[in-house]
Design a protein around this motif. Structure first.
Motif, mmCIF file in Angstrom:
data_model
loop_
_atom_site.group_PDB
_atom_site.id
_atom_site.type_symbol
_atom_site.label_atom_id
_atom_site.label_comp_id
_atom_site.label_asym_id
_atom_site.label_seq_id
_atom_site.Cartn_x
_atom_site.Cartn_y
_atom_site.Cartn_z
ATOM 1 N N ARG A 209 4.577 0.350 -9.100
ATOM 2 C CA ARG A 209 3.726 -0.764 -9.504
ATOM 3 C C ARG A 209 4.171 -1.992 -8.708
ATOM 4 O O ARG A 209 5.313 -2.427 -8.838
ATOM 5 N N VAL A 210 3.269 -2.555 -7.927
ATOM 6 C CA VAL A 210 3.646 -3.599 -6.976
ATOM 7 C C VAL A 210 2.865 -4.886 -7.237
ATOM 8 O O VAL A 210 1.646 -4.856 -7.429
ATOM 9 N N ILE A 211 3.589 -6.002 -7.234
ATOM 10 C CA ILE A 211 2.960 -7.324 -7.255
ATOM 11 C C ILE A 211 3.341 -8.048 -5.976
ATOM 12 O O ILE A 211 4.507 -8.045 -5.569
ATOM 13 N N VAL A 212 2.359 -8.665 -5.336
ATOM 14 C CA VAL A 212 2.559 -9.487 -4.145
ATOM 15 C C VAL A 212 2.291 -10.939 -4.521
ATOM 16 O O VAL A 212 1.301 -11.242 -5.194
ATOM 17 N N THR A 213 3.163 -11.830 -4.087
ATOM 18 C CA THR A 213 2.933 -13.249 -4.325
ATOM 19 C C THR A 213 3.591 -14.058 -3.214
ATOM 20 O O THR A 213 4.097 -13.497 -2.245
ATOM 21 N N GLU B 60 0.825 -1.212 0.000
ATOM 22 C CA GLU B 60 0.000 0.000 0.000
ATOM 23 C C GLU B 60 0.858 1.261 0.000
ATOM 24 O O GLU B 60 0.558 2.223 -0.716
ATOM 25 N N ILE B 61 1.924 1.234 0.805
ATOM 26 C CA ILE B 61 2.790 2.415 0.883
ATOM 27 C C ILE B 61 3.487 2.669 -0.447
ATOM 28 O O ILE B 61 3.473 3.776 -0.988
ATOM 29 N N PHE B 62 4.122 1.638 -1.007
ATOM 30 C CA PHE B 62 4.866 1.817 -2.249
ATOM 31 C C PHE B 62 3.951 2.158 -3.420
ATOM 32 O O PHE B 62 4.285 2.995 -4.263
ATOM 33 N N SER B 63 2.795 1.503 -3.503
ATOM 34 C CA SER B 63 1.874 1.814 -4.597
ATOM 35 C C SER B 63 1.351 3.237 -4.461
ATOM 36 O O SER B 63 1.120 3.924 -5.460
ATOM 37 N N GLY B 64 1.203 3.700 -3.206
ATOM 38 C CA GLY B 64 0.799 5.081 -2.979
ATOM 39 C C GLY B 64 1.853 6.083 -3.420
ATOM 40 O O GLY B 64 1.544 7.255 -3.657
ATOM 41 N N GLN B 65 3.100 5.609 -3.547
ATOM 42 C CA GLN B 65 4.187 6.460 -4.033
ATOM 43 C C GLN B 65 4.362 6.350 -5.549
ATOM 44 O O GLN B 65 5.311 6.877 -6.118
ATOM 45 N N GLY B 66 3.430 5.642 -6.191
ATOM 46 C CA GLY B 66 3.469 5.533 -7.639
ATOM 47 C C GLY B 66 4.198 4.317 -8.175
ATOM 48 O O GLY B 66 4.364 4.178 -9.391
ATOM 49 N N ALA C 246 -2.311 -16.193 -10.991
ATOM 50 C CA ALA C 246 -0.914 -15.843 -11.281
ATOM 51 C C ALA C 246 -0.576 -15.820 -12.762
ATOM 52 O O ALA C 246 0.243 -15.017 -13.206
ATOM 53 N N GLU C 247 -1.190 -16.718 -13.557
ATOM 54 C CA GLU C 247 -0.853 -16.738 -14.980
ATOM 55 C C GLU C 247 -1.616 -15.682 -15.786
ATOM 56 O O GLU C 247 -1.336 -15.468 -16.963
ATOM 57 N N ASP C 248 -2.557 -14.996 -15.134
ATOM 58 C CA ASP C 248 -3.354 -13.979 -15.826
ATOM 59 C C ASP C 248 -2.630 -12.634 -15.761
ATOM 60 O O ASP C 248 -3.042 -11.710 -15.058
ATOM 61 N N ILE C 249 -1.549 -12.526 -16.507
ATOM 62 C CA ILE C 249 -0.750 -11.307 -16.485
ATOM 63 C C ILE C 249 -1.549 -10.085 -16.943
ATOM 64 O O ILE C 249 -1.490 -9.029 -16.298
ATOM 65 N N PRO C 250 -2.339 -10.172 -18.031
ATOM 66 C CA PRO C 250 -3.131 -8.999 -18.422
ATOM 67 C C PRO C 250 -4.091 -8.552 -17.318
ATOM 68 O O PRO C 250 -4.248 -7.354 -17.069
ATOM 69 N N GLY C 251 -4.743 -9.529 -16.652
ATOM 70 C CA GLY C 251 -5.646 -9.179 -15.563
ATOM 71 C C GLY C 251 -4.912 -8.543 -14.403
ATOM 72 O O GLY C 251 -5.389 -7.572 -13.793
ATOM 73 N N ALA C 252 -3.730 -9.067 -14.077
ATOM 74 C CA ALA C 252 -2.922 -8.488 -12.995
ATOM 75 C C ALA C 252 -2.525 -7.057 -13.331
ATOM 76 O O ALA C 252 -2.593 -6.159 -12.477
ATOM 77 N N CYS C 253 -2.146 -6.833 -14.580
ATOM 78 C CA CYS C 253 -1.729 -5.493 -14.983
ATOM 79 C C CYS C 253 -2.884 -4.498 -14.915
ATOM 80 O O CYS C 253 -2.704 -3.331 -14.530
ATOM 81 N N ARG C 254 -4.086 -4.945 -15.283
ATOM 82 C CA ARG C 254 -5.253 -4.058 -15.187
ATOM 83 C C ARG C 254 -5.514 -3.655 -13.729
ATOM 84 O O ARG C 254 -5.839 -2.496 -13.441
ATOM 85 N N LEU C 255 -5.371 -4.611 -12.831
ATOM 86 C CA LEU C 255 -5.595 -4.306 -11.417
ATOM 87 C C LEU C 255 -4.514 -3.389 -10.866
ATOM 88 O O LEU C 255 -4.791 -2.524 -10.016
ATOM 89 N N ILE C 256 -3.283 -3.555 -11.323
ATOM 90 C CA ILE C 256 -2.221 -2.640 -10.904
ATOM 91 C C ILE C 256 -2.534 -1.225 -11.362
ATOM 92 O O ILE C 256 -2.347 -0.253 -10.617
ATOM 93 N N GLU C 257 -3.021 -1.100 -12.595
ATOM 94 C CA GLU C 257 -3.379 0.230 -13.097
ATOM 95 C C GLU C 257 -4.491 0.846 -12.246
ATOM 96 O O GLU C 257 -4.520 2.056 -12.010
ATOM 97 N N GLN C 258 -5.384 0.023 -11.740
ATOM 98 C CA GLN C 258 -6.518 0.522 -10.965
ATOM 99 C C GLN C 258 -6.168 0.773 -9.510
ATOM 100 O O GLN C 258 -6.548 1.793 -8.925
ATOM 101 N N TYR C 259 -5.432 -0.163 -8.898
ATOM 102 C CA TYR C 259 -5.184 -0.098 -7.453
ATOM 103 C C TYR C 259 -3.730 0.193 -7.076
ATOM 104 O O TYR C 259 -3.447 0.470 -5.916
ATOM 105 N N GLY C 260 -2.822 0.076 -8.007
ATOM 106 C CA GLY C 260 -1.413 0.288 -7.717
ATOM 107 C C GLY C 260 -0.674 -0.989 -7.354
ATOM 108 O O GLY C 260 0.547 -1.051 -7.457
#
Length: 238
Positions: free
Chosen positions: A35-39, A27-33, A55-69
């Protein structure tokens, strides 16, 4: 999302508090702009309110990063309290789609203290930094009441399971390559000692940090509720 070739990968090992620390940092790092993945390379608590992608849904993960960081990229079976990590081939792809990859690489059944078994921890080969976690609420409590696999911890410390954990026991686990530094293998390492606010003697935290300074080991003592906000990428990297 454009692939990033310079993601920092941080693996978290040790006792209880890892998941809270990882998600707080996400949350902290994404709030600083960032792009964070947790696994995870083992298992991790399932938190359905968090942004999650298979995990294999890279496009879906990227969309969520764009939305939530940030996004949690793993696997979950309906009704199960845990998520599990991806296969090696998928895990190795994740750093290419974020600035920071945070990996829970150990399990402790929420106990604050542990020493690793033969098969632990499961640190990704490409990890840059290892953060070892211990909950300082273990100090003063009996090994059998506070440790994951108490017999293993007692054997490591040369004590009985009904004996209390001391700050020197904690230090022994921090400094050992059979303890919190197992699998570090030359990577940057720091120890995060959580729940310092539970200590009856505040000097204990000072002693542990002083031991770390003398030994060239970064030791951070604090409470997740208060100190996560003070972390930044430079702190983790140095």
């Amino acid at each position: 999302m454009k692939k990033n070739e310079k993601a920092l990968t941080v693996a978290f090992t040790g006792g209880g508090g890892k998941t809270s620390l990882i998600l707080g940092l996400a949350e902290i790092f994404s709030g600083q702009g960032k792009r964070v993945i947790v696994t995870t390379t083992t298992h991790m608590a399932w938190e359905p309110e968090r942004p999650f992608a298979e995990a294999e849904d890279i496009p879906g993960a990227c969309r969520l990063i764009e939305q939530y960081g940030y996004v949690i990229a793993a696997y979950h079976k309906a009704g199960q309290p845990k998520i599990s990590g991806p296969e090696k081939e998928i895990l190795e792809k994740l750093p290419g789609f974020c600035d920071l990859l945070l990996v829970e690489a150990d399990g402790s059944r929420r106990r604050p203290l542990k020493v690793p078994a033969v098969h632990e921890p499961v640190i990704p080969s490409f990890a840059d930094v290892v953060v070892g976690v211990i909950g300082l609420d273990c100090i003063g409590r009996r090994i059998c009441d506070t440790a994951h696999r108490p017999d293993d911890v007692a054997g490591f410390l040369g004590k009985h399971t009904d004996e209390p954990v001391t700050w020197m026991d904690v230090w022994k686990i921090i400094r050992s390559e059979d303890g919190l530094q197992k699998g570090v293998d030359g990577r940057r390492f720091l120890a995060y000692l959580n729940k310092a606010d539970t200590l009856e003697d505040s000097c204990v935290a000072e002693k542990l940090m002083a031991q770390g300074q003398e030994s060239g080991i970064m030791v951070i003592c604090g409470s997740l509720q208060r100190s996560v906000n003070s972390w930044n990428r430079k702190e983790v990297e140095r």
